[in-house]
Write a protein that holds these residues in place. Structure first.
Motif, PDB file in Angstrom:
ATOM      1  N   SER D  99       0.851  -1.113   0.186  1.00  0.00           N
ATOM      2  CA  SER D  99      -0.047   0.006   0.039  1.00  0.00           C
ATOM      3  C   SER D  99       0.948   1.230   0.029  1.00  0.00           C
ATOM      4  O   SER D  99       0.758   2.120  -0.553  1.00  0.00           O
ATOM      5  N   TYR D 100       2.021   1.326   0.913  1.00  0.00           N
ATOM      6  CA  TYR D 100       3.008   2.194   0.809  1.00  0.00           C
ATOM      7  C   TYR D 100       3.598   2.566  -0.738  1.00  0.00           C
ATOM      8  O   TYR D 100       3.533   3.664  -1.184  1.00  0.00           O
ATOM      9  N   ALA D 101       3.583   1.316  -1.330  1.00  0.00           N
ATOM     10  CA  ALA D 101       4.508   1.483  -2.651  1.00  0.00           C
ATOM     11  C   ALA D 101       3.397   2.059  -3.547  1.00  0.00           C
ATOM     12  O   ALA D 101       3.719   2.985  -4.320  1.00  0.00           O
ATOM     13  N   ILE D 102       2.192   1.732  -3.651  1.00  0.00           N
ATOM     14  CA  ILE D 102       1.237   1.913  -4.514  1.00  0.00           C
ATOM     15  C   ILE D 102       0.908   3.590  -4.290  1.00  0.00           C
ATOM     16  O   ILE D 102       0.836   4.216  -5.380  1.00  0.00           O
ATOM     17  N   THR D 103       0.978   3.884  -3.016  1.00  0.00           N
ATOM     18  CA  THR D 103       0.442   5.251  -2.662  1.00  0.00           C
ATOM     19  C   THR D 103       1.800   6.349  -3.146  1.00  0.00           C
ATOM     20  O   THR D 103       1.412   7.397  -3.610  1.00  0.00           O
ATOM     21  N   LEU D 104       3.074   5.732  -3.224  1.00  0.00           N
ATOM     22  CA  LEU D 104       3.953   6.792  -3.749  1.00  0.00           C
ATOM     23  C   LEU D 104       4.289   6.327  -5.331  1.00  0.00           C
ATOM     24  O   LEU D 104       5.066   6.745  -5.932  1.00  0.00           O
ATOM     25  N   ASN D 105       3.147   6.010  -5.821  1.00  0.00           N
ATOM     26  CA  ASN D 105       3.218   5.542  -7.231  1.00  0.00           C
ATOM     27  C   ASN D 105       4.136   4.649  -7.826  1.00  0.00           C
ATOM     28  O   ASN D 105       4.847   4.906  -8.934  1.00  0.00           O
ATOM     29  N   LYS D 106       4.709   3.637  -6.792  1.00  0.00           N
ATOM     30  CA  LYS D 106       5.647   2.665  -7.727  1.00  0.00           C
ATOM     31  C   LYS D 106       4.838   1.626  -8.213  1.00  0.00           C
ATOM     32  O   LYS D 106       3.903   1.101  -7.719  1.00  0.00           O
ATOM     33  N   PRO D 107       5.108   1.022  -9.409  1.00  0.00           N
ATOM     34  CA  PRO D 107       4.463   0.128 -10.039  1.00  0.00           C
ATOM     35  C   PRO D 107       4.522  -1.441  -9.310  1.00  0.00           C
ATOM     36  O   PRO D 107       5.746  -1.621  -8.968  1.00  0.00           O
ATOM     37  N   THR D 108       3.555  -1.733  -9.110  1.00  0.00           N
ATOM     38  CA  THR D 108       3.626  -2.936  -8.076  1.00  0.00           C
ATOM     39  C   THR D 108       2.634  -4.285  -8.608  1.00  0.00           C
ATOM     40  O   THR D 108       1.655  -3.952  -9.250  1.00  0.00           O
TER      41      THR D 108
END
Lengths: 146, 146, 146, 146, 146, 146, 146, 146
Positions: D99-108
């Motif tokens: 969720s942290y990664a997605i919120t930072l716009n990191k492709p997941t």
């Protein structure tokens, strides 16, 4: 200074090769990235990786998520975006990618034929520069290195 | 809780009135904002305010800047964006507005007919929800208030 | 000063009513928002609005997009997030919502029983405050108004 | 183009080695980073560095802050995040990291077994792509380089 | 136009009442928010809510998390921050809050006695305005309404 | 993976050399950056470059702007921030830099003696990790590379 | 929908009253905010509040910090920015405010006489709309409410 | 550590060469980028690439979009911005670029002659450092490497 250029837009002809050829001719230090240009592969990528989907809409959903993943990874790496619109096809992906790039503050060039001036006018107004040919787009990039 | 909804999309029929009517029927506390829906006014707004432009391309440039100004002011106020695609027209503005909204983290619903599933698949995958009718879009918003 | 509180977490008991009752008892000027707490409705919302999906995975996909839409709209309105973890269920949504809230810089309180201290330790360390009871969470919020 | 991939998820088996082996087999230019995978070391790292804590909850607090520090440093370096959920364990860290990664716009990319489709449905809907096997996740990354 | 002002700084005297009195005298439309100014309550809030901690350091950890929660909620609501430094005490919280506010782009006024010019010089240079008295700070805010 | 570490904090002893020595001993791939550690040069830099200022306060203003410029350039390059507080001096710059780093989402370690636990408690709660010795701080960084 | 408009630009004539009169005539629901328009007060505000400065440059420094404070508070409240350039004066503040507003994504209208087209061309290209008269600027805002 | 410096400001003399010469003399590891400094080329670039425009205003519009594109690409690459104001010309581009850089949190140095202190006072107050000569600006940058 090396720059990375994302080439958004139609995948039905070889305009990206033309861009790369022109960049080579001008000796520009550019790396190009782009969406999947094999149309069939792009449409099937969900089924190819995740397995046969139960309907066309679910096949499209699966493929588009993987295509968006690819675009997001490569767009993040781009210093410049070129978005080319041709006269055929809906090309909503191209509009989506250009708008995404502009909103992320990526310098963006639109290439579109004269016939599309009117329907693309609001997107053109938001992009940095709009031109009519690949040659002009490369001249704009070349201008950075003058 | 009052919510503001931006209605992006085609301006050639009265779908926005239908949205508002349905919202009223359901008693939803929504305020609607939208682009200029008088097509002629939208095309002429540059000339109307700034004066006659020397060519069609410059007329379009002048109009589109004012249309984008309006969209940016109203989109900032929106809590939710609905973007409707119909079967006619290029509708690149709609794709541009939806992509802009999604990139700004505005919750976004796309309405499109079955025939447009394939060309809109990447944009649909990025939006929160995609539906086929106005009625469904309002049901999605209604769900917030359940 | 009125504050809006998003109540993330399990939807299998009536803890949210308990929160609201305590807030009323303390006279706190709070408005509460939350995910859909009717579990069946939450699971079926995709099929209910968009129509019967071809498989359980696609039913889940359709429902989750609409649930996420609701969460995103309401989370944007929240000044504070309370995320409650119970001893049953996976509750990955709760972890997802808490992490989303923390990353967006929303002040976040976690409520979890002593038995979950260990598996929730990294999330607790990122949240502002972690407590063991609803009563304690409300005391933390009450402290703002002292 | 070299890409860095953060491997979030369970630390109880050797799935990360499998990922690296597959990447090597495919000749993909990837660098992998990950949380501490020695479970005991991860649990004790607070006591190991700062000294014996007075209780289990304080030991967990000390350890989790150092684990979060490591994750934040490495996540910042990542171009892509893979989050794997297995059938055992709570794995709230994995949900938190995704969720942290997605919120930072990191492709997941999420990897989860069929049995977890339902409890992970909202997180799957927010991630770019969800697959069921490590092999599929690597195919998704491989697709970037086609 | 109503403005909300966060009053960061020492909690050992009644300077905040003086601020509020001056604002009332000038008829300024200001709402004031602040940290907990009851020093004992501020130090004990962790033990008060969560229960007796095993050592002074853990008591401080528990209290500080709840104090930070309060600050974050109220700072988010603030249009302006006033940070007052007195001649006694370490006041690292005040420096932390002022730097947090400045980094979030909140217009910030520092009040400090002449004796603290040197040790506060870098923070003063980052703040919008630095003055020596409460009266001056209120004149700066009054200037907005002229 | 090379990491850059900004060493915020007091400039009155040689603790930065100790950090660098320990990093070398551990073979850590770190580059260190820091504020000007020549105290006299730091205080005079405004007068040195811009010319003699008319008073001490204006000398401090001129110097602090150039010191802040240096910090901002180097902090932007940092992957990690270590902020050391000693028992002497006000050290508001250290608190300012740590708070700036934390607000920018830079992973941050605080080093402070036991005697400063209480006055630094809120800043410690916001930082990722707080330790009491340089050796411990390096162990925390070393943990990233395990 | 009420909108707040920041009126950046020269303070040497009463153009802001003209704007307000036109808005009233059109019945537009606008609130106007602006910099200090009493030129002498604006130049002296530092000395007025903080005390006599030792030189003209320090007087300017003190005044400009308070003027910037005012601008930042009011600009944050603005939904729209109008920046007017006249034929006299340097007006670098106006260019600074317009560029600040555009970078913050505030919809911005520039008003400038024909004689300034060339020196303002890059700023005009970044603003949403550029017009030559106050009347035109109000027509652009009026268009939002059609 | 290599740093990239964007040299904003007038293009009518060879001050940029002077900057580069001084940097070489000091052995500073700097790369310089800048706008097009051939004034005629800068004014004509729209017509040169896109073709003859129908009027001076449209020629300016076309040129300025390409100049802004260049600036945006290079500014993104810059770690530091130097903005030089001379005594002649309007130089609104310089103010626009400096304000853009400051708003993006790029460390910024302004160089301006004593005669421009007053009209540039607000911009100077927002920049990190203001000096009167190129030599001083380079000393400020040199200070980073001490």
């Amino acid at each position: 200074m090396e720059l990375t250029v994302y080439l958004a837009g139609q995948i039905h002809d070889n305009w990206r090769e033309e861009v790369e050829q022109l960049a080579t001719n001008k000796g520009l230090p550019l790396t190009f990235v782009a969406p999947q240009t094999n149309h069939e592969r792009s449409d099937n990528i969900g089924d190819d990786i995740i397995g046969r989907q139960p309907s066309k809409v679910h096949k499209d959903e699966a493929a588009s998520r993987i295509n968006n993943f690819r675009t997001q990874v490569l767009m993040e790496k781009a210093d410049i975006v070129i978005a080319l619109f041709g006269e055929k096809y809906k090309q909503w992906n191209t509009a989506m990618d250009a708008s995404y790039a502009i909103t992320l503050n990526k310098p963006t060039i639109i290439i579109r034929p004269e016939s599309l001036i009117h329907p693309l006018k609001e997107l053109s107004a938001k992009a940095n520069v709009t031109v009519e040919s690949i040659e002009q787009a490369l001249e704009v990039i070349n201008y950075i290195f003058e």
